[in-house]
Design a protein around this motif. Structure first.
Motif, PDB file in Angstrom:
ATOM      1  N   HIS A   1      -8.467  -3.400  -2.584  1.00 41.45           N
ATOM      2  CA  HIS A   1      -9.362  -2.115  -1.816  1.00 41.45           C
ATOM      3  C   HIS A   1     -10.806  -2.634  -2.047  1.00 41.45           C
ATOM      4  O   HIS A   1     -11.687  -2.481  -1.211  1.00 41.45           O
ATOM      5  CB  HIS A   1      -8.977  -0.937  -2.521  1.00 41.45           C
ATOM      6  CG  HIS A   1      -7.560  -0.332  -1.860  1.00 41.45           C
ATOM      7  ND1 HIS A   1      -6.521  -0.724  -2.687  1.00 41.45           N
ATOM      8  CD2 HIS A   1      -7.301   0.384  -0.977  1.00 41.45           C
ATOM      9  CE1 HIS A   1      -5.439  -0.008  -2.214  1.00 41.45           C
ATOM     10  NE2 HIS A   1      -6.003   0.687  -0.971  1.00 41.45           N
TER      11      HIS A   1
ATOM     12  N   GLN B   1      -5.419  -6.335   4.119  1.00 43.86           N
ATOM     13  CA  GLN B   1      -5.974  -6.608   2.970  1.00 43.86           C
ATOM     14  C   GLN B   1      -4.559  -7.023   1.974  1.00 43.86           C
ATOM     15  O   GLN B   1      -4.924  -7.225   0.750  1.00 43.86           O
ATOM     16  CB  GLN B   1      -6.611  -5.524   2.303  1.00 43.86           C
ATOM     17  CG  GLN B   1      -5.911  -4.196   1.834  1.00 43.86           C
ATOM     18  CD  GLN B   1      -6.936  -3.214   1.311  1.00 43.86           C
ATOM     19  OE1 GLN B   1      -8.116  -2.964   2.004  1.00 43.86           O
ATOM     20  NE2 GLN B   1      -6.293  -2.200   0.730  1.00 43.86           N
TER      21      GLN B   1
ATOM     22  N   ASP C   1      -3.021  -0.644   5.545  1.00 45.67           N
ATOM     23  CA  ASP C   1      -3.906  -1.779   4.692  1.00 45.67           C
ATOM     24  C   ASP C   1      -3.255  -3.033   4.859  1.00 45.67           C
ATOM     25  O   ASP C   1      -3.301  -3.986   3.818  1.00 45.67           O
ATOM     26  CB  ASP C   1      -3.924  -1.122   3.113  1.00 45.67           C
ATOM     27  CG  ASP C   1      -4.774  -0.416   2.986  1.00 45.67           C
ATOM     28  OD1 ASP C   1      -5.525   0.162   4.104  1.00 45.67           O
ATOM     29  OD2 ASP C   1      -5.022   0.151   1.928  1.00 45.67           O
TER      30      ASP C   1
ATOM     31  N   CYS D   1       0.815  -1.244  -0.048  1.00 48.28           N
ATOM     32  CA  CYS D   1      -0.064  -0.047  -0.103  1.00 48.28           C
ATOM     33  C   CYS D   1       0.900   1.030   0.041  1.00 48.28           C
ATOM     34  O   CYS D   1       0.812   2.094  -0.859  1.00 48.28           O
ATOM     35  CB  CYS D   1      -1.075  -0.033   1.291  1.00 48.28           C
ATOM     36  SG  CYS D   1      -1.944   1.485   1.477  1.00 48.28           S
TER      37      CYS D   1
ATOM     38  N   ARG E   1       3.868  -1.240  -7.339  1.00 45.58           N
ATOM     39  CA  ARG E   1       3.139  -0.017  -6.785  1.00 45.58           C
ATOM     40  C   ARG E   1       3.556   0.212  -5.479  1.00 45.58           C
ATOM     41  O   ARG E   1       4.197  -0.696  -4.770  1.00 45.58           O
ATOM     42  CB  ARG E   1       1.626  -0.495  -6.814  1.00 45.58           C
ATOM     43  CG  ARG E   1       1.084  -1.501  -5.805  1.00 45.58           C
ATOM     44  CD  ARG E   1      -0.160  -1.449  -5.162  1.00 45.58           C
ATOM     45  NE  ARG E   1      -0.257  -0.330  -4.090  1.00 45.58           N
ATOM     46  CZ  ARG E   1      -1.091   0.241  -3.958  1.00 45.58           C
ATOM     47  NH1 ARG E   1      -2.300   0.290  -4.735  1.00 45.58           N
ATOM     48  NH2 ARG E   1      -1.215   1.116  -2.933  1.00 45.58           N
TER      49      ARG E   1
ATOM     50  N   GLU F   1      -2.349  -5.546  -3.728  1.00 48.02           N
ATOM     51  CA  GLU F   1      -1.496  -5.125  -2.531  1.00 48.02           C
ATOM     52  C   GLU F   1      -0.684  -6.378  -1.894  1.00 48.02           C
ATOM     53  O   GLU F   1      -1.411  -7.400  -1.486  1.00 48.02           O
ATOM     54  CB  GLU F   1      -2.112  -4.332  -1.432  1.00 48.02           C
ATOM     55  CG  GLU F   1      -2.445  -2.886  -1.773  1.00 48.02           C
ATOM     56  CD  GLU F   1      -3.010  -1.978  -0.924  1.00 48.02           C
ATOM     57  OE1 GLU F   1      -3.069  -0.854  -0.788  1.00 48.02           O
ATOM     58  OE2 GLU F   1      -3.643  -2.624   0.154  1.00 48.02           O
TER      59      GLU F   1
ATOM     60  N   LYS G   1       0.076   9.392   0.616  1.00 51.91           N
ATOM     61  CA  LYS G   1      -0.959   8.465   0.907  1.00 51.91           C
ATOM     62  C   LYS G   1      -2.322   9.305   1.325  1.00 51.91           C
ATOM     63  O   LYS G   1      -2.281  10.222   2.239  1.00 51.91           O
ATOM     64  CB  LYS G   1      -0.716   7.695   2.150  1.00 51.91           C
ATOM     65  CG  LYS G   1       0.331   6.632   1.719  1.00 51.91           C
ATOM     66  CD  LYS G   1       0.200   5.384   0.625  1.00 51.91           C
ATOM     67  CE  LYS G   1      -1.285   4.684   0.617  1.00 51.91           C
ATOM     68  NZ  LYS G   1      -1.803   4.054  -0.150  1.00 51.91           N
TER      69      LYS G   1
END
Ligand code: PEP
Ligand code: MN
Length: 294
Positions: free
Chosen positions: A226, A266, A263, A56, A80, A252, A85
């Motif tokens: 997400h 996830q 995050d 993330c 990524r 992610e 953020k």
């Protein structure tokens, strides 16, 4: 550079059969033409399904370089990681900003993976463009028209995420802003929308994939991280996205999700990502595609 033809159309009275016409009818995408977007040799919208993976947020050099090395060995095509953020709480980790961009660039140099990172502010477009291979406009900024205009004037390809409360038409209008600025390299990303359902962080609207693909030739990717907000659901929805015709995935992955600054719940760990990539090969083959580069 490809020239996108943007047609001015008048208000039509009985033209509802034209599914490519946006409401208001001021402009429309020429969707009959298949578009591809290239990011340093990675092609979105072709036969290959592009997998973008990474944390993330960029937290430090070893977190990013270790994650990048592992996702690359599992077949990821791009890296990524957020340096700026958009956090719901102002007290949450806000990102390393330029220091994070420098780490992204360095890890990209070492691994050869092109990098995508978010730009949140018109004042940062030049700065982020000087480090990133692709600019991400996040869900919260899909309606930020000055930002869309600014990235529309940039030469960098844009990953535009759907607003969490945006209709598909609003999403397409936002893409239109970038295209009208002269930047034709736009990739659309479905990342889940807000609904009454609270078993998941968002409701991943996979039906957006065929709708978007019928209305525009732009590549469409899906963010199951997400989109669900829950690690164990990510592989299932990634596979479903590929089966639904997505041109890519944004996933992610963190080398140690339990220690992530954002995050983590996830984020897949590299082992889970590796298993998912192997499963994706089979789904891609079933829809006559392949994971890009494989
Ligand atoms: C992200 O991808 O890092 C992100 C913040 O996603 P979204 O804008 O979709 O919430
Ligand atoms: Mn995130």
């Amino acid at each position: 550079m490809r020239k996108r033809e943007l047609k001015r159309t008048g208000m039509h009275n009985s033209d509802t059969a034209d599914k490519n016409r946006l409401p208001g009818g001021e402009y429309r995408f020429t969707s009959s033409k298949k578009e591809t977007v290239a990011v340093n040799g990675v092609i979105f919208g072709g036969q290959g399904i592009v997998v973008i993976a990474g944390p993330c947020a960029v937290e430090n050099f070893s977190q990013l370089s270790e994650t990048a090395r592992m996702v690359k060995s599992s077949g990821a095509n791009m890296l990524r990681g957020g340096a700026f953020k958009p956090r719901t709480s102002p007290y949450s980790f806000q990102g390393l900003e330029e220091e994070g961009l420098k780490i992204l660039r360095e890890v990209s140099r070492i691994t050869g993976l092109p990098v995508v990172t978010e730009v949140m502010d018109t004042r940062h477009v030049e700065l982020v463009s000087s480090y990133a291979d692709m600019l991400q406009v996040g869900s919260r900024n899909m309606h930020n028209y000055p930002l869309l205009k600014e990235v529309g004037m940039s030469k960098k390809p844009v990953l535009l995420k759907r607003g969490m409360m945006a209709t598909i038409e609003e999403f397409l209008y936002s893409a239109e802003y970038v295209l009208l600025g002269g930047n034709e390299n736009v990739v659309l990303c479905e990342r889940g929308i807000r609904t009454f359902e609270n078993s998941t962080r968002n409701t991943l609207d996979l039906s957006a994939v065929p709708v978007l693909k019928s209305r525009t030739g732009l590549p469409v990717i899906v963010d199951p991280s997400h989109g669900t907000g829950i690690r164990w659901m990510v592989p299932a929805m990634a596979k479903a996205a590929v089966a639904a015709g997505a041109d890519g995935l944004l996933v992610e992955v963190h080398v140690k999700p339990e220690e992530a600054l954002s995050d983590g719940y996830q984020s897949l760990d590299p082992g889970e990502f590796d298993i998912m990539m192997k499963e994706l090969d089979k789904i891609a083959a079933a829809v006559n595609r392949n994971i890009f580069g494989k």
